[in-house]
Design a protein around this motif. Structure first.
Motif, PDB file in Angstrom:
ATOM      1  N   SER A 249       0.828  -1.201   0.000  1.00  0.00           N
ATOM      2  CA  SER A 249       0.000   0.000   0.000  1.00  0.00           C
ATOM      3  C   SER A 249       0.864   1.254   0.000  1.00  0.00           C
ATOM      4  O   SER A 249       0.605   2.205  -0.740  1.00  0.00           O
ATOM      5  N   LEU A 250       1.910   1.253   0.817  1.00  0.00           N
ATOM      6  CA  LEU A 250       2.792   2.418   0.883  1.00  0.00           C
ATOM      7  C   LEU A 250       3.627   2.577  -0.383  1.00  0.00           C
ATOM      8  O   LEU A 250       4.093   3.679  -0.685  1.00  0.00           O
ATOM      9  N   ALA A 251       3.799   1.505  -1.142  1.00  0.00           N
ATOM     10  CA  ALA A 251       4.504   1.608  -2.425  1.00  0.00           C
ATOM     11  C   ALA A 251       3.712   2.477  -3.405  1.00  0.00           C
ATOM     12  O   ALA A 251       4.278   3.044  -4.332  1.00  0.00           O
ATOM     13  N   LEU A 252       2.410   2.588  -3.162  1.00  0.00           N
ATOM     14  CA  LEU A 252       1.556   3.434  -4.004  1.00  0.00           C
ATOM     15  C   LEU A 252       1.615   4.896  -3.586  1.00  0.00           C
ATOM     16  O   LEU A 252       1.161   5.771  -4.321  1.00  0.00           O
ATOM     17  N   GLY A 253       2.128   5.159  -2.394  1.00  0.00           N
ATOM     18  CA  GLY A 253       2.227   6.530  -1.901  1.00  0.00           C
ATOM     19  C   GLY A 253       2.035   6.583  -0.402  1.00  0.00           C
ATOM     20  O   GLY A 253       1.528   5.641   0.205  1.00  0.00           O
ATOM     21  N   GLU A 254       2.440   7.698   0.194  1.00  0.00           N
ATOM     22  CA  GLU A 254       2.342   7.820   1.643  1.00  0.00           C
ATOM     23  C   GLU A 254       0.893   7.822   2.101  1.00  0.00           C
ATOM     24  O   GLU A 254      -0.018   8.115   1.330  1.00  0.00           O
ATOM     25  N   ALA A 255       0.713   7.470   3.387  1.00  0.00           N
ATOM     26  CA  ALA A 255      -0.642   7.346   3.929  1.00  0.00           C
ATOM     27  C   ALA A 255      -0.608   7.495   5.440  1.00  0.00           C
ATOM     28  O   ALA A 255       0.414   7.261   6.084  1.00  0.00           O
ATOM     29  N   THR A 256      -1.746   7.877   6.002  1.00  0.00           N
ATOM     30  CA  THR A 256      -1.912   7.918   7.453  1.00  0.00           C
ATOM     31  C   THR A 256      -2.334   6.536   7.945  1.00  0.00           C
ATOM     32  O   THR A 256      -2.712   5.662   7.145  1.00  0.00           O
TER      33      THR A 256
ATOM     34  N   LEU B 281       3.153  -1.108  11.842  1.00  0.00           N
ATOM     35  CA  LEU B 281       3.986   0.007  11.396  1.00  0.00           C
ATOM     36  C   LEU B 281       5.195   0.187  12.309  1.00  0.00           C
ATOM     37  O   LEU B 281       6.292   0.504  11.832  1.00  0.00           O
ATOM     38  N   ALA B 282       5.025  -0.041  13.597  1.00  0.00           N
ATOM     39  CA  ALA B 282       6.153   0.060  14.532  1.00  0.00           C
ATOM     40  C   ALA B 282       7.233  -0.967  14.191  1.00  0.00           C
ATOM     41  O   ALA B 282       8.431  -0.657  14.231  1.00  0.00           O
ATOM     42  N   VAL B 283       6.827  -2.179  13.836  1.00  0.00           N
ATOM     43  CA  VAL B 283       7.790  -3.219  13.445  1.00  0.00           C
ATOM     44  C   VAL B 283       8.501  -2.808  12.158  1.00  0.00           C
ATOM     45  O   VAL B 283       9.733  -2.935  12.048  1.00  0.00           O
ATOM     46  N   LEU B 284       7.742  -2.301  11.185  1.00  0.00           N
ATOM     47  CA  LEU B 284       8.329  -1.887   9.916  1.00  0.00           C
ATOM     48  C   LEU B 284       9.277  -0.700  10.098  1.00  0.00           C
ATOM     49  O   LEU B 284      10.330  -0.630   9.448  1.00  0.00           O
ATOM     50  N   ARG B 285       8.932   0.213  10.984  1.00  0.00           N
ATOM     51  CA  ARG B 285       9.822   1.348  11.274  1.00  0.00           C
ATOM     52  C   ARG B 285      11.096   0.870  11.949  1.00  0.00           C
ATOM     53  O   ARG B 285      12.192   1.313  11.599  1.00  0.00           O
ATOM     54  N   ALA B 286      10.971  -0.037  12.911  1.00  0.00           N
ATOM     55  CA  ALA B 286      12.147  -0.546  13.619  1.00  0.00           C
ATOM     56  C   ALA B 286      13.105  -1.268  12.668  1.00  0.00           C
ATOM     57  O   ALA B 286      14.322  -1.237  12.867  1.00  0.00           O
ATOM     58  N   ALA B 287      12.555  -1.888  11.634  1.00  0.00           N
ATOM     59  CA  ALA B 287      13.377  -2.589  10.648  1.00  0.00           C
ATOM     60  C   ALA B 287      13.947  -1.640   9.595  1.00  0.00           C
ATOM     61  O   ALA B 287      14.721  -2.049   8.739  1.00  0.00           O
ATOM     62  N   GLY B 288      13.550  -0.374   9.645  1.00  0.00           N
ATOM     63  CA  GLY B 288      14.057   0.607   8.701  1.00  0.00           C
ATOM     64  C   GLY B 288      13.376   0.577   7.344  1.00  0.00           C
ATOM     65  O   GLY B 288      13.897   1.128   6.379  1.00  0.00           O
ATOM     66  N   LEU B 289      12.200  -0.056   7.271  1.00  0.00           N
ATOM     67  CA  LEU B 289      11.498  -0.170   5.998  1.00  0.00           C
ATOM     68  C   LEU B 289      10.498   0.953   5.762  1.00  0.00           C
ATOM     69  O   LEU B 289      10.151   1.245   4.616  1.00  0.00           O
ATOM     70  N   VAL B 290      10.035   1.572   6.836  1.00  0.00           N
ATOM     71  CA  VAL B 290       9.011   2.621   6.763  1.00  0.00           C
ATOM     72  C   VAL B 290       9.473   3.815   7.595  1.00  0.00           C
ATOM     73  O   VAL B 290      10.126   3.652   8.626  1.00  0.00           O
ATOM     74  N   SER B 291       9.135   5.000   7.128  1.00  0.00           N
ATOM     75  CA  SER B 291       9.405   6.215   7.898  1.00  0.00           C
ATOM     76  C   SER B 291       8.096   6.973   8.062  1.00  0.00           C
ATOM     77  O   SER B 291       7.137   6.731   7.341  1.00  0.00           O
ATOM     78  N   GLY B 292       8.076   7.870   9.020  1.00  0.00           N
ATOM     79  CA  GLY B 292       6.883   8.673   9.260  1.00  0.00           C
ATOM     80  C   GLY B 292       7.260  10.127   9.434  1.00  0.00           C
ATOM     81  O   GLY B 292       8.330  10.427   9.955  1.00  0.00           O
ATOM     82  N   ARG B 293       6.389  11.009   8.976  1.00  0.00           N
ATOM     83  CA  ARG B 293       6.601  12.443   9.197  1.00  0.00           C
ATOM     84  C   ARG B 293       5.304  13.042   9.709  1.00  0.00           C
ATOM     85  O   ARG B 293       4.225  12.770   9.191  1.00  0.00           O
ATOM     86  N   ARG B 294       5.451  13.822  10.759  1.00  0.00           N
ATOM     87  CA  ARG B 294       4.292  14.424  11.410  1.00  0.00           C
ATOM     88  C   ARG B 294       3.804  15.619  10.613  1.00  0.00           C
ATOM     89  O   ARG B 294       4.573  16.472  10.198  1.00  0.00           O
ATOM     90  N   LEU B 295       2.492  15.640  10.387  1.00  0.00           N
ATOM     91  CA  LEU B 295       1.816  16.781   9.765  1.00  0.00           C
ATOM     92  C   LEU B 295       0.657  17.157  10.676  1.00  0.00           C
ATOM     93  O   LEU B 295      -0.388  16.512  10.643  1.00  0.00           O
TER      94      LEU B 295
ATOM     95  N   ARG C  16       2.185  10.925   8.457  1.00  0.00           N
ATOM     96  CA  ARG C  16       2.131  10.340   7.114  1.00  0.00           C
ATOM     97  C   ARG C  16       3.270   9.321   7.025  1.00  0.00           C
ATOM     98  O   ARG C  16       4.426   9.664   7.259  1.00  0.00           O
ATOM     99  N   TYR C  17       2.926   8.095   6.694  1.00  0.00           N
ATOM    100  CA  TYR C  17       3.916   7.032   6.571  1.00  0.00           C
ATOM    101  C   TYR C  17       4.275   6.825   5.117  1.00  0.00           C
ATOM    102  O   TYR C  17       3.444   7.004   4.225  1.00  0.00           O
ATOM    103  N   ALA C  18       5.526   6.427   4.883  1.00  0.00           N
ATOM    104  CA  ALA C  18       6.015   6.183   3.531  1.00  0.00           C
ATOM    105  C   ALA C  18       7.103   5.117   3.596  1.00  0.00           C
ATOM    106  O   ALA C  18       7.659   4.836   4.677  1.00  0.00           O
ATOM    107  N   LEU C  19       7.414   4.522   2.459  1.00  0.00           N
ATOM    108  CA  LEU C  19       8.558   3.622   2.400  1.00  0.00           C
ATOM    109  C   LEU C  19       9.803   4.437   2.710  1.00  0.00           C
ATOM    110  O   LEU C  19       9.907   5.601   2.313  1.00  0.00           O
ATOM    111  N   ALA C  20      10.747   3.846   3.414  1.00  0.00           N
ATOM    112  CA  ALA C  20      11.893   4.584   3.931  1.00  0.00           C
ATOM    113  C   ALA C  20      12.895   5.005   2.861  1.00  0.00           C
ATOM    114  O   ALA C  20      13.632   5.967   3.065  1.00  0.00           O
TER     115      ALA C  20
END
Length: 97
Positions: free
Chosen positions: A31-38, A57-71, A76-80
């Motif tokens: 899903s995130l490969a299609l674009g960032e999402a909440t 998402l916490a597991v994916l972030r810990a593995a360095g696969l996903v990042s998040g930016r606060r708006l 908004r989450y996206a592939l890292a």
């Protein structure tokens, strides 16, 4: 004595493998490969509950696969990285039709 907190390929690759070993997390990555999402958007797309998506998402972030930016009040989450996008495409490509 070796410092266990230092990330090396030997310690990071298993974390990535564990993150990829779950169907829900793979769905979130696709899903995130299609674009960032909440989280809310990912809940709608995946059909999972909000707490479940947040935990994955916490597991994916810990593995360095996903990042998040606060708006404002949301994140908004996206592939890292582009390399993660390549990995998601490669994993999707090996799935038989």
């Amino acid at each position: 004595m070796k410092d266990q907190s230092v990330e090396t390929p030997d310690t990071h690759l298993p974390a990535i493998g564990r993150a990829l070993s779950c169907r829900t997390r793979l769905t979130l990555l696709q899903s995130l490969a299609l674009g960032e999402a909440t989280v809310g958007e990912l809940v709608e797309r995946s059909g999972s509950t909000q707490p479940n998506v947040s935990n994955h998402l916490a597991v994916l972030r810990a593995a360095g696969l996903v990042s998040g930016r606060r708006l404002g009040r949301s994140v908004r989450y996206a592939l890292a990285s582009p390399q993660v996008a390549d990995l998601v495409r490669a994993l999707t490509a090996v799935v038989p039709d």
